[in-house]
Design an enzyme around this catalytic site. Structure first.
Site, PDB file in Angstrom:
ATOM      1  N   LYS A 156      47.727  87.465  25.001  1.00 21.73           N
ATOM      2  CA  LYS A 156      47.333  88.266  26.174  1.00 21.73           C
ATOM      3  C   LYS A 156      46.052  88.980  25.830  1.00 21.73           C
ATOM      4  CE  LYS A 156      51.164  87.369  28.473  1.00 21.73           C
ATOM      5  NZ  LYS A 156      51.343  86.808  29.795  1.00 21.73           N
ATOM      6  N   HIS A 276      56.199  74.506  30.259  1.00 25.23           N
ATOM      7  CA  HIS A 276      56.067  75.796  30.947  1.00 25.23           C
ATOM      8  C   HIS A 276      56.266  75.515  32.428  1.00 25.23           C
ATOM      9  CE1 HIS A 276      54.627  79.555  32.512  1.00 25.23           C
ATOM     10  NE2 HIS A 276      54.674  80.054  31.297  1.00 25.23           N
TER      11      HIS A 276
END
Ligand code: CAP
Ligand code: MG
Length: 432
Positions: A156, A276
Site C-alpha cells: 500500500k 484475486h
C-alpha cells in the site's frame, strides 16, 4: 412453461449415481403471478439447449441434453436443476460452464432474483478439470512453515509507489518477519511504475532479505493484462528474474477472466496461481439479486486450478462476509467439502488455498484462525501492517507476534506484555 425441461420425478441420489449430471441449486424469484416450476423450466431451457420456446430444429439427441428441473421449494424460492455434463466443453473449461449456468439466465425479463447457491460436480466431470498443481503445501514447505498460516501483506498505497519505493516496502515487511507480499490487484505496468523495473527492484530486495535473514520469502506478482501475449510476457519475465524464489502469479480472475486463470494454471505449473477476485461482490453479495455465492465462486476457482483464492474474512475484516466465507474456505481446502446444500467429494483433486484479506490487522488473526478452524491459509494485511505506529517492519513483527501467541496458546493481550510491537498494534487497532 417448457415441460421438456421438467424432471420432477427424478431423484437426486439417482442423478448423482448416474455420474452424468452437474447438480445446482438456485434461489429463484419470478415476477408476481409466475409459478416457480414454470420459471425454473425456462431457466433450464435458456441455460442448456433451449430458448424462450421450443424450436423446430431440436432433435431427439439434442433433447437428451436438456437441463432438468428436479426439485423446487416454493416457500424458500429454491430450484434444483441438473445439467447433463455432455453439454460442456470437454476440455475442462470453467468459462464455458459459467456461460451456460450463470450466463444469459441473469437477463431473463421475468426474473426478479436468480442466485446460484451451490453445485455438485460429478466425478466424471472432475476428471476433465485440472485442479491446482502448486498448492499451499508446496508453498508452506518452501517457506518452512508448519502449523500456522502464511503471514502476508499487500503493498500500500494501492498504487502510486515507484519501483524502488515499492520494493522497499516489500523488504521492510519481510525484514519484520512476514512471509508473503502481494501486488495490489490494479498494479500493472503504470507510467511511474513500469512492470519490468518493479520486478528488477524486487529481485534486488529478495536477494538482500534472504542474505540478511537466511529465510525464504515469497512474492505474488500481478500478471493480469490486456491480452494473452502481454500476460505471458509478464509471467515469463517474473520467472526469468525471480523464478528461483517461487513467485506466485496473481490473476484478477473476475476482471481478467477465467481464461486468464486457466491459461496461467496450465502454462505455469511451478508457480502458485493467486486468484484475486476483485469485482466478485457484484455477484456474491447477499444484496445482489443475481449472481452466485462465495462458495460457488470458490469451487470454480478450485476447478480452474487456482492455487489460492480469496475467500473473505467471515465478516471479521472490512468486506461484507459471513459464515458462507467459512464454508468457502472448506470448499477450497477439504477432500470432502460441505457446501450450502451438497457434499462434494473432490477425490484426487488438490486443495486450493484460502486467502483471508481485507481490513485485517494483527489483532484479528486469532479470530480468523478460529473462524476458519484451520491454519492452512494465507492472510494478507495491508493497512493493518503499514499503518502500524512504527511502520511496516514493526507492523509485520506485530503480526508475527500475534501468530506466535496463537501457537503458544496465549491471548494477544498476554503476549503483548513482553512484545512491544504487538502492544502498539493493539493500542492502534483496538483492544479486542
Ligand atoms: C486488502 C486488499 C484486497 C481485499 C479484497 C484491498 O487490503 O488488498 O484487495 O482483501 O477483498 O485492497 O482491500 P487491506 P477480498 O488489508 O489494506 O484491507 O479478499 O475479500 O476479495
Ligand atoms: Mg487489494
Amino acid at each position: 412453461m417448457q415441460k421438456d425441461y421438467l424432471g420432477l420425478h427424478l431423484k437426486e441420489t439417482e442423478l448423482m449415481k448416474s455420474n452424468k449430471y452437474l447438480l445446482t441449486v438456485f434461489r429463484m424469484v419470478p415476477e408476481k403471478g409466475i409459478d416457480l416450476e414454470d420459471m425454473a423450466s425456462e431457466v433450464a431451457a435458456e441455460s442448456s439447449t433451449g430458448s424462450n420456446m421450443r424450436v423446430g430444429t431440436a432433435t431427439k439427441f439434442s433433447d437428451h441434453l436438456n437441463a432438468l428441473v428436479y426439485k423446487v421449494d416454493k416457500k424458500k424460492s429454491l430450484a434444483w436443476l441438473a445439467y447433463p455434463i455432455d453439454i460442456f466443453d470437454r476440455g475442462g473449461n470453467v468459462q464455458n460452464i459459467l456461460t451456460y449456468i450463470a450466463g444469459n439466465v441473469f437477463g431473463i425479463a421475468e426474473l426478479k432474483e436468480l442466485k446460484l447457491l451451490d453445485m455438485w460436480i460429478p466425478p466424471a466431470m472432475l476428471k476433465r478439470h485440472d485442479g491446482p498443481t502448486y498448492t499451499i503445501h508446496d508453498l508452506k514447505k518452501y517457506l518452512g512453515i508448519k502449523n500456522r498460516p502464511i503471514l502476508g501483506t499487500i503493498v500500500k498505497p494501492k498504487i502510486g509507489l515507484k519501483p524502488k519505493e515499492f520494493a522497499k516496502v516489500c523488504y521492510e515487511f519481510w525484514m519484520g518477519g512476514g512471509d508473503f507480499v502481494k501486488f495490489d490487484e490494479p498494479q500493472a505496468d503504470q507510467n511511474f511504475a513500469p512492470f519490468k523495473k518493479t520486478i528488477d527492484e524486487i529481485a534486488v530486495m529478495l536477494k538482500r532479505v534472504e542474505k540478511e535473514t537466511g529465510k525464504k520469502k515469497a512474492m505474488s506478482v500481478n500478471i493480469s493484462a490486456a491480452d494473452f501475449d502481454t500476460m505471458i510476457k509478464r509471467a515469463d519475465y517474473v520467472n526469468k528474474k525471480i523464478g528461483k524464489y517461487h513467485p506466485a502469479l496473481l490473476v484478477d480472475g473476475i476482471t481478467a477472466g477465467w481464461m486468464a486463470i486457466q491459461t496461467a494454471k496450465r502454462r505455469y505449473k511451478k508457480n502458485f496461481i493467486h486468484f484475486h477476485r476483485a469485482g466478485h461482490g457484484a455477484f456474491t453479495r447477499h444484496e445482489s439479486p443475481f449472481g452466485f455465492s462465495v462458495p460457488v465462486l470458490t469451487m470454480f476457482g478450485r476447478l480452474a486450478g487456482a492455487s489460492g483464492i480469496h475467500t473473505g474474512t467471515a465478516g471479521i475484516g472490512k468486506m461484507a462476509g459471513d459464515n458462507e466465507d467459512v464454508i468457502a474456505v472448506h470448499c477450497a481446502l477439504d477432500k470432502v467439502s460441505k457446501g450450502l446444500f451438497f457434499t462434494q467429494d473432490w477425490g484426487k483433486f488438490a486443495p486450493c488455498c484460502p486467502i483471508a484479506s481485507g481490513g485485517l490487522n494483527p489483532t484479528k488473526l486469532h479470530a480468523v484462525i478460529k473462524a476458519f478452524g484451520t491454519t492452512d491459509f494465507i492472510t494478507t494485511m495491508g493497512a493493518g501492517c503499514h499503518s502500524h505506529p512504527d511502520g511496516t517492519r514493526k507492523g509485520a513483527t506485530a503480526l508475527v507476534q500475534a501468530c506466535e501467541a496463537y501457537q503458544k496458546g496465549k491471548t494477544i493481550q498476554e503476549y503483548a506484555k513482553t512484545h512491544e510491537e504487538l502492544a502498539k498494534a493493539i493500542e492502534k487497532f483496538g483492544k479486542k
